[in-house]
Design a protein around this motif. Structure first.
Motif, PDB file in Angstrom:
ATOM      1  N   ASP A 421      49.649  66.921  58.416  1.00 17.77           N
ATOM      2  CA  ASP A 421      49.762  67.379  59.803  1.00 17.77           C
ATOM      3  C   ASP A 421      48.699  66.658  60.650  1.00 17.77           C
ATOM      4  N   ASN A 422      47.865  67.406  61.349  1.00 16.49           N
ATOM      5  CA  ASN A 422      46.806  66.793  62.148  1.00 16.49           C
ATOM      6  C   ASN A 422      45.454  66.865  61.439  1.00 16.49           C
ATOM      7  N   LYS A 423      45.537  66.938  60.129  1.00 15.40           N
ATOM      8  CA  LYS A 423      44.321  67.099  59.339  1.00 15.40           C
ATOM      9  C   LYS A 423      44.208  65.990  58.293  1.00 15.40           C
ATOM     10  N   LEU A 424      43.026  65.883  57.728  1.00 12.35           N
ATOM     11  CA  LEU A 424      42.790  65.012  56.590  1.00 12.35           C
ATOM     12  C   LEU A 424      42.296  65.868  55.433  1.00 12.35           C
ATOM     13  N   VAL A 425      42.866  65.624  54.248  1.00 10.60           N
ATOM     14  CA  VAL A 425      42.483  66.373  53.054  1.00 10.60           C
ATOM     15  C   VAL A 425      41.735  65.431  52.119  1.00 10.60           C
ATOM     16  N   VAL A 426      40.485  65.769  51.820  1.00  4.97           N
ATOM     17  CA  VAL A 426      39.639  64.932  50.968  1.00  4.97           C
ATOM     18  C   VAL A 426      39.690  65.451  49.539  1.00  4.97           C
ATOM     19  N   HIS A 427      40.110  64.583  48.626  1.00  6.63           N
ATOM     20  CA  HIS A 427      40.177  64.913  47.204  1.00  6.63           C
ATOM     21  C   HIS A 427      38.983  64.268  46.497  1.00  6.63           C
ATOM     22  N   PHE A 428      38.335  65.035  45.625  1.00  6.22           N
ATOM     23  CA  PHE A 428      37.140  64.567  44.928  1.00  6.22           C
ATOM     24  C   PHE A 428      37.353  64.545  43.418  1.00  6.22           C
ATOM     25  N   ILE A 443      29.262  70.688  56.065  1.00  7.23           N
ATOM     26  CA  ILE A 443      28.801  69.896  57.207  1.00  7.23           C
ATOM     27  C   ILE A 443      28.619  68.450  56.766  1.00  7.23           C
ATOM     28  N   GLY A 444      28.439  67.573  57.749  1.00  6.17           N
ATOM     29  CA  GLY A 444      28.202  66.166  57.438  1.00  6.17           C
ATOM     30  C   GLY A 444      29.447  65.302  57.491  1.00  6.17           C
ATOM     31  N   PHE A 445      30.604  65.896  57.829  1.00  8.31           N
ATOM     32  CA  PHE A 445      31.859  65.153  57.897  1.00  8.31           C
ATOM     33  C   PHE A 445      32.140  64.715  59.333  1.00  8.31           C
ATOM     34  N   TRP A 446      32.571  63.472  59.502  1.00  3.17           N
ATOM     35  CA  TRP A 446      33.002  62.918  60.779  1.00  3.17           C
ATOM     36  C   TRP A 446      34.365  62.275  60.582  1.00  3.17           C
ATOM     37  N   HIS A 455      34.105  61.860  65.688  1.00  6.05           N
ATOM     38  CA  HIS A 455      33.892  63.242  66.107  1.00  6.05           C
ATOM     39  C   HIS A 455      33.507  64.072  64.885  1.00  6.05           C
ATOM     40  N   LYS A 456      32.622  65.033  65.112  1.00  2.00           N
ATOM     41  CA  LYS A 456      32.301  65.956  64.025  1.00  2.00           C
ATOM     42  C   LYS A 456      33.562  66.697  63.607  1.00  2.00           C
ATOM     43  N   ALA A 457      33.742  66.820  62.300  1.00  2.00           N
ATOM     44  CA  ALA A 457      34.932  67.496  61.789  1.00  2.00           C
ATOM     45  C   ALA A 457      34.639  68.953  61.476  1.00  2.00           C
ATOM     46  N   GLU A 458      35.612  69.790  61.757  1.00  2.00           N
ATOM     47  CA  GLU A 458      35.589  71.148  61.222  1.00  2.00           C
ATOM     48  C   GLU A 458      36.084  71.056  59.785  1.00  2.00           C
ATOM     49  N   ALA A 459      35.297  71.540  58.867  1.00  2.00           N
ATOM     50  CA  ALA A 459      35.609  71.373  57.451  1.00  2.00           C
ATOM     51  C   ALA A 459      35.772  72.724  56.767  1.00  2.00           C
ATOM     52  N   LYS A 460      36.702  72.748  55.846  1.00  2.00           N
ATOM     53  CA  LYS A 460      36.980  73.982  55.108  1.00  2.00           C
ATOM     54  C   LYS A 460      37.288  73.631  53.662  1.00  2.00           C
ATOM     55  N   ILE A 461      36.676  74.369  52.742  1.00  2.00           N
ATOM     56  CA  ILE A 461      36.952  74.167  51.322  1.00  2.00           C
ATOM     57  C   ILE A 461      38.210  74.916  50.937  1.00  2.00           C
ATOM     58  N   VAL A 462      39.141  74.207  50.338  1.00  2.00           N
ATOM     59  CA  VAL A 462      40.365  74.807  49.810  1.00  2.00           C
ATOM     60  C   VAL A 462      40.473  74.385  48.349  1.00  2.00           C
ATOM     61  N   GLU A 464      39.513  72.696  45.293  1.00  2.00           N
ATOM     62  CA  GLU A 464      38.606  71.590  45.005  1.00  2.00           C
ATOM     63  C   GLU A 464      38.763  70.463  46.024  1.00  2.00           C
ATOM     64  N   GLU A 465      39.239  70.831  47.209  1.00  2.80           N
ATOM     65  CA  GLU A 465      39.433  69.858  48.272  1.00  2.80           C
ATOM     66  C   GLU A 465      38.730  70.343  49.536  1.00  2.80           C
ATOM     67  N   VAL A 466      38.508  69.399  50.457  1.00  2.89           N
ATOM     68  CA  VAL A 466      37.951  69.743  51.760  1.00  2.89           C
ATOM     69  C   VAL A 466      38.951  69.297  52.820  1.00  2.89           C
ATOM     70  N   VAL A 467      39.333  70.217  53.693  1.00  2.00           N
ATOM     71  CA  VAL A 467      40.290  69.937  54.764  1.00  2.00           C
ATOM     72  C   VAL A 467      39.518  69.739  56.062  1.00  2.00           C
ATOM     73  N   LEU A 468      39.800  68.616  56.762  1.00  2.00           N
ATOM     74  CA  LEU A 468      39.064  68.230  57.958  1.00  2.00           C
ATOM     75  C   LEU A 468      39.972  68.195  59.181  1.00  2.00           C
ATOM     76  N   SER A 469      39.437  68.623  60.313  1.00  2.00           N
ATOM     77  CA  SER A 469      40.204  68.566  61.562  1.00  2.00           C
ATOM     78  C   SER A 469      39.264  68.557  62.747  1.00  2.00           C
ATOM     79  N   ASN A 470      39.831  68.175  63.910  1.00  2.00           N
ATOM     80  CA  ASN A 470      39.122  68.260  65.180  1.00  2.00           C
ATOM     81  C   ASN A 470      40.180  68.344  66.266  1.00  2.00           C
ATOM     82  N   ASP A 471      40.052  69.301  67.165  1.00  2.21           N
ATOM     83  CA  ASP A 471      41.086  69.534  68.180  1.00  2.21           C
ATOM     84  C   ASP A 471      41.300  68.328  69.087  1.00  2.21           C
ATOM     85  N   ASP A 472      40.297  67.441  69.191  1.00  2.00           N
ATOM     86  CA  ASP A 472      40.408  66.281  70.078  1.00  2.00           C
ATOM     87  C   ASP A 472      41.061  65.079  69.388  1.00  2.00           C
TER      88      ASP A 472
END
Length: 511
Positions: A421-428, A443-446, A455-462, A464-472
């Motif tokens: 969607d409008n997000k990026l999912v980071v797999h580790f 924190i620390g994600f752009w 832009h600073k990303a809003e990050a959420k752990i789901v 073993e992944e981190v989901v990133l987004s920014n409204d802009d």
């Protein structure tokens, strides 16, 4: 004068030359002395000098190996692989005379090298110094800090039944010994403010033209060579100014402090260096009388040179599996020589983030590891005191990669990033138990789209992944994590090891 007296004098001269050569007494490399630690599980070279054609016998742990010296008087034997042993034993070396070494043990041997943060003393780190009282089975060989214009055959120093003076080296040895329960030997060869180039052999000039230019200019600089020779020959020792001058020159630390260590059997080398090569982002700067010591490769190219340096050292040790553990540069708030005042939280500032990226290139080679220090460091101090975690993490990496222990030794490492969607999912990788140390959002994600505006990303752990987004940002494409001089970070795995910094773009910064 007639010809006969001249011929007689010539024969007398030749007689004394031969007598001196053949009377050369049996000697060992200084690496072999009382209190020596030998590497287990691999052939162990032992070497020295004696008279030409002299028969040499080395006895240790039930083995007896013989050889004859060459015309130059040099000799070397190889003991078959040994099992670890805390029990002190004697090593006997016999030729026309005999040498007996006492208190020789077998365990894990590591070289610890680099610049000032490796040299940084145990006495300056209270948490590490407190461990001295409970340390055991740790020995050290402190290599004398000196230089040479030629590759030396012998090194200045001796083994001692005490821990190393380096806080990082001791912390590493302490936790490795607690895990392996065998003797640990540390050969400590570091010198503050030394560059990678200071530890490079001359023949690397064949691969890197910039290094050839540096070496050619150094060879032609009579004033510098005379100044170094005067310092070395001073009966009162050299001044602090001379000390700084010598250690910032190319190649000559390698000649005196590293070359004569090879091919001493060891498990690997811990390398904590790079600060000296962060002065510039790219290339070798033009230097003046005021900044002569800046003539080293910059951060962008450091990683390529480092990889070749590792391969060159393995060649010197004749060991393609020699492990290299690189300590990542920790957080620091200053920029380059051209632009020192930066926003230490910015993902685009020319900061140590670019050196860390270069250091991580060493992982392109097998038998390598990088200690993640992104959560450590000091905004204003290039010599941070939080050295204890580095020792702990070094030991974990050695346990996993050289002792074959099934443990988690690294924090989360980027695997891939997927758009959703409008997000990026980071797999580790290494993300079991993914969490934050403060139980807050990561924190620390752009993130950025194709415009490369970060832009600073809003990050959420789901899981073993981190989901990133920014409204802009409607179509995010790129991610940078902890890619700053002194980033704020809190992401760890279940082993409480921090996530490694990364970027997914290949944008070249503009200084």
């Amino acid at each position: 004068m007639t010809k006969k007296p001249c011929i007689a004098l010539l024969f007398i001269f030749l007689f004394f030359c031969v007598a001196i050569t053949y009377s050369q007494e049996l000697k060992l490399s200084n690496l072999f002395c009382d209190n020596t630690v030998l590497q287990r599980g691999t052939e162990v070279p032992v070497w020295g000098v004696a008279a030409p054609k002299e028969k040499i016998r080395v006895k240790y742990a039930g083995q007896s190996v013989t050889t004859r010296t060459g015309k130059d008087g040099k000799w070397m034997v190889a003991l078959a692989p040994l099992q670890a042993s805390k029990t002190p034993r004697e090593m006997t070396i016999t030729g026309n005379s005999e040498i007996v070494l006492s208190n020789v043990v077998v365990g894990e041997v590591w070289i610890c090298s680099g610049q000032s943060n490796m040299q940084f003393s145990v006495d300056n780190v209270p948490e590490t110094k407190a461990l001295l009282a409970s340390s055991e089975n740790i020995r050290s060989f402190e290599v004398k800090r000196t230089v040479s214009f030629k590759e030396e055959d012998n090194v200045s120093g001796k083994w001692a039944d005490v821990p190393p003076t380096s806080a990082v080296a001791f912390g590493f040895a302490y936790f490795l010994e607690k895990s392996a329960d065998i003797p640990i030997g540390i050969i400590h060869a570091s010198w503050g403010s030394s560059s990678l180039e200071a530890w490079m052999p001359r023949d690397m000039a064949e691969e890197f033209p910039y290094f050839k230019d540096i070496i050619d200019d150094f060879d032609a600089d009579t004033e510098t060579r005379n100044r170094i020779n005067n310092a070395l020959s001073s009966g009162e020792g050299w001044s602090n100014q001379e000390d700084i001058f010598m250690r910032r020159q190319p190649n000559i630390l390698y000649n005196a402090m590293m070359k004569p260590l090879a091919p001493y059997a060891c498990r690997g080398l811990v390398w904590y260096q790079g600060e000296r090569n962060t002065r510039y982002y790219s290339g070798v700067p033009e230097v003046t009388e005021d900044n002569w010591f800046h003539r080293v490769i910059g951060m962008k190219e450091y990683g390529d040179v480092l990889q070749s340096w590792v391969k060159r050292y393995r060649k010197e040790w004749k060991n393609n599996k020699m492990h290299f553990s690189v300590v990542m540069l920790p957080g620091y708030g200053k920029g380059t020589n051209n632009n020192p005042d930066i926003d230490s939280k910015s993902p685009t500032a020319i900061s140590w983030a670019w050196m860390r990226e270069s250091q991580l290139k060493v992982l392109n080679l097998p038998y390598t590891s990088v200690v993640n220090t992104i959560d450590l460091g000091d905004e204003t101090n290039v010599h941070p005191k939080d050295k204890l975690p580095i020792g702990i993490r070094l030991a974990l990496l050695a346990e996993k990669h050289t002792l074959d222990k099934n443990i988690v030794a690294e924090g989360p490492i980027l695997n891939q990033v997927k758009a959703q969607d409008n997000k990026l999912v980071v797999h580790f990788n290494n993300a079991q138990g993914l969490k934050t140390v403060d139980e807050k959002a990561p924190i620390g994600f752009w993130i950025a789209d194709d415009s490369m505006q970060w832009h600073k990303a809003e990050a959420k752990i789901v899981g073993e992944e981190v989901v990133l987004s920014n409204d802009d940002i409607k179509n995010p494409v790129y991610v940078r994590y902890a890619f700053a001089g002194k980033p704020d970070v809190n992401l760890v795995n279940g082993a409480d090891l921090p996530a490694y910094p990364f970027r997914t773009d290949n944008q070249i910064p503009i200084d």
